[in-house]
Design an enzyme around this catalytic site. Structure first.
Site, PDB file in Angstrom:
ATOM      1  N   LYS A 112      19.080 -11.475  14.519  1.00 45.11           N
ATOM      2  CA  LYS A 112      20.194 -10.823  15.204  1.00 45.11           C
ATOM      3  C   LYS A 112      20.694 -11.660  16.377  1.00 45.11           C
ATOM      4  CE  LYS A 112      19.339  -6.020  13.983  1.00 45.11           C
ATOM      5  NZ  LYS A 112      19.063  -4.659  14.468  1.00 45.11           N
ATOM      6  N   LYS A 193      19.095  -9.041   1.551  1.00 47.35           N
ATOM      7  CA  LYS A 193      19.148  -7.573   1.564  1.00 47.35           C
ATOM      8  C   LYS A 193      20.576  -7.106   1.811  1.00 47.35           C
ATOM      9  CE  LYS A 193      18.461  -6.502   6.407  1.00 47.35           C
ATOM     10  NZ  LYS A 193      17.775  -5.871   7.493  1.00 47.35           N
ATOM     11  N   LYS A 196      24.927  -4.463   6.716  1.00 46.70           N
ATOM     12  CA  LYS A 196      26.247  -4.394   7.344  1.00 46.70           C
ATOM     13  C   LYS A 196      26.719  -5.746   7.870  1.00 46.70           C
ATOM     14  CE  LYS A 196      27.962  -0.369   7.191  1.00 46.70           C
ATOM     15  NZ  LYS A 196      29.280   0.056   6.904  1.00 46.70           N
TER      16      LYS A 196
HETATM   17  P1  TYM Z   1      18.728   0.496  10.313  1.00 44.40           P
HETATM   18  O1  TYM Z   1      19.705   1.411  10.965  1.00 44.40           O
HETATM   19  O2  TYM Z   1      19.060  -0.938  10.212  1.00 44.40           O
HETATM   20  O3  TYM Z   1      18.439   1.005   8.862  1.00 44.40           O
HETATM   21  C1  TYM Z   1      18.088   2.359   8.571  1.00 44.40           C
HETATM   22  C2  TYM Z   1      17.056   2.384   7.452  1.00 44.40           C
HETATM   23  O4  TYM Z   1      17.571   1.790   6.258  1.00 44.40           O
HETATM   24  C3  TYM Z   1      16.654   0.832   5.762  1.00 44.40           C
HETATM   25  N1  TYM Z   1      17.399  -0.238   5.067  1.00 44.40           N
HETATM   26  C4  TYM Z   1      17.172  -0.643   3.810  1.00 44.40           C
HETATM   27  N2  TYM Z   1      16.272  -0.247   2.866  1.00 44.40           N
HETATM   28  C5  TYM Z   1      16.309  -0.869   1.670  1.00 44.40           C
HETATM   29  N3  TYM Z   1      17.198  -1.844   1.350  1.00 44.40           N
HETATM   30  C6  TYM Z   1      18.115  -2.270   2.253  1.00 44.40           C
HETATM   31  N4  TYM Z   1      18.986  -3.227   1.936  1.00 44.40           N
HETATM   32  C7  TYM Z   1      18.117  -1.667   3.551  1.00 44.40           C
HETATM   33  N5  TYM Z   1      18.874  -1.850   4.657  1.00 44.40           N
HETATM   34  C8  TYM Z   1      18.420  -0.967   5.583  1.00 44.40           C
HETATM   35  C9  TYM Z   1      15.936   0.318   6.995  1.00 44.40           C
HETATM   36  O5  TYM Z   1      14.700  -0.273   6.673  1.00 44.40           O
HETATM   37  C10 TYM Z   1      15.789   1.581   7.807  1.00 44.40           C
HETATM   38  O6  TYM Z   1      14.644   2.307   7.409  1.00 44.40           O
HETATM   39  N6  TYM Z   1      15.252  -0.357  13.812  1.00 44.40           N
HETATM   40  C11 TYM Z   1      15.697   0.618  12.830  1.00 44.40           C
HETATM   41  C12 TYM Z   1      15.998   1.979  13.409  1.00 44.40           C
HETATM   42  C13 TYM Z   1      14.903   2.633  14.181  1.00 44.40           C
HETATM   43  C14 TYM Z   1      13.739   3.257  13.663  1.00 44.40           C
HETATM   44  C15 TYM Z   1      13.042   3.786  14.796  1.00 44.40           C
HETATM   45  C16 TYM Z   1      13.218   3.391  12.394  1.00 44.40           C
HETATM   46  C17 TYM Z   1      14.880   2.800  15.545  1.00 44.40           C
HETATM   47  N7  TYM Z   1      13.766   3.490  15.898  1.00 44.40           N
HETATM   48  C18 TYM Z   1      11.843   4.467  14.645  1.00 44.40           C
HETATM   49  C19 TYM Z   1      12.021   4.064  12.244  1.00 44.40           C
HETATM   50  C20 TYM Z   1      11.340   4.597  13.372  1.00 44.40           C
HETATM   51  C21 TYM Z   1      16.986   0.107  12.200  1.00 44.40           C
HETATM   52  O7  TYM Z   1      17.710  -0.644  12.793  1.00 44.40           O
HETATM   53  O8  TYM Z   1      17.286   0.671  11.005  1.00 44.40           O
END
Ligand code: TYM
Length: 330
Positions: A112, A193, A196
């Site tokens: 990032k 993967k 966005k």
């Molecule tokens: P974020 O917002 O990027 O993504 C949300 C969830 O979607 C999953 N994900 C995917 N799974 C499979 N294939 C993909 N291509 C794919 N893209 C995204 C992510 O693994 C995620 O589960 N840091 C985290 C948010 C967060 C969080 C937390 C998660 C903040 N605090 C506490 C769990 C517990 C994030 O940016 O997810």
């Protein structure tokens, strides 16, 4: 009942198929037999440049999509991270237990930061805030995609460190990652993967997108040489990704999908994948629009969730303050 917690960022526009299959669908199925906490992580969203008015809209949009995907405010606590101030308070305590080198090893930060003109300290400490999110609720399981595995390992390390140093306080959480959907890949670049921040929107299937646009993207998805619908991660990553999507939405196993399309080529198969995806997304899109039409009600649903979450968070923080040696007010 075991406790689950997870979070999703309020992004511009819609969630994508990776978010849905990799995470949110599991959140919905776990709300029945778990004590479930799910949040929109607006504090994480400000680690990169943003506009305040936009953030507010994106937070509502993310929450509306979560409810539209099937989260039920009576069965799950759905809330907004910034409405529970204990997240940042615990983050500070955990930051003081995190090694600088340890934080520097987080690969998502490196990815990032490379995309920012200036990477903020907030972006650097992002995984520590995530650890605080999870530990605050004493979560047993955290349903996420594979990209969050390293953050979950850090969370466990920090929990153990705190427990060792100050006495048993935190539950050790486990990542709940379903192999078959842990990494849904980009339709135009099937080794990356779906994300966005990907270079082309052609590779991403947005939950709120028009069915005709979804269909077009799937029909144009990169497939591999040959014409057989066969699962082969190594040599046919494009077809295998589409097969995983098919499987997740149809309930058929990969061998059953191979058998069904034997000798038919990619065309029929892709058409069916497109139908499965548009059928899955249509009701979510409709419900999201309905929920967004009544902002006051949506904000109220979130306030109820944040108030429930706040109770749990304050209990944990009281314990943490004692253990960490902060003087109680007389
Ligand atoms: P974020 O917002 O990027 O993504 C949300 C969830 O979607 C999953 N994900 C995917 N799974 C499979 N294939 C993909 N291509 C794919 N893209 C995204 C992510 O693994 C995620 O589960 N840091 C985290 C948010 C967060 C969080 C937390 C998660 C903040 N605090 C506490 C769990 C517990 C994030 O940016 O997810």
């Amino acid at each position: 009942r075991a406790r689950v917690l997870s979070g999703i960022q309020p992004t511009a526009g819609s969630f994508h198929l990776g978010n849905y299959l990799g995470a949110v669908r599991q959140w919905v199925s776990m709300q029945d037999d778990h004590d479930a906490f799910y949040m929109v992580v607006d504090l994480h969203a400000i680690t990169v440049e943003y506009e305040p008015a936009q953030l507010r809209e994106r937070t509502r949009l993310a929450a509306a999509q979560l409810f539209a995907c099937g989260l039920d405010p009576d069965r799950a606590t759905v809330f907004v991270q910034s409405q529970v101030p204990e997240h940042t308070e615990l983050q500070w305590v955990m930051a003081c237990l995190t090694g600088f080198g340890e934080a520097s090893r987080m690969t998502q930060f490196k990815d990032k930061a490379a995309k920012q003109a200036v990477a903020s300290v907030g972006l650097f400490t992002y995984p520590i805030l995530q650890a605080a999110d999870i530990l605050l609720y004493q979560a047993d399981q955290v349903p996420v995609g594979a990209d969050q595995r390293q953050h979950l390992e850090l969370t466990r390390d920090l929990a153990q460190r705190f427990n060792h140093r100050f006495g048993e306080t935190f539950t050790l959480p486990s990542a709940y990652i379903l192999k078959a959907v842990e990494k849904i890949t980009d339709l135009q670049d099937p080794t990356a993967k779906m994300s966005k921040s990907s270079s082309s929107p052609q590779g991403i299937l947005d939950v709120l997108e028009e069915p005709s646009a979804l269909r077009k993207k799937i029909m144009r998805a990169v497939t591999d040489t040959g014409s057989d619908v066969i699962a082969d991660e190594e040599n046919k990553p494009g077809v295998t990704n589409l097969m995983r999507i098919h499987s997740a939405l149809s309930g058929l196993s990969l061998p059953e999908i191979e058998a069904r399309y034997a000798g038919q080529g990619y065309g029929t198969f892709k058409k069916d994948v497109a139908e499965l995806v548009t059928d899955a997304f249509a009701p979510i899109r409709e419900r999201t629009q309905k929920l967004l039409a009544n902002e006051a009600e949506l904000d109220r649903m979130l306030a109820v969730g944040s108030s429930r979450a706040g109770k749990v968070a304050r209990e944990t923080m009281d314990l943490v303050r004692d253990r960490a040696g902060f003087l109680r007010p007389a």
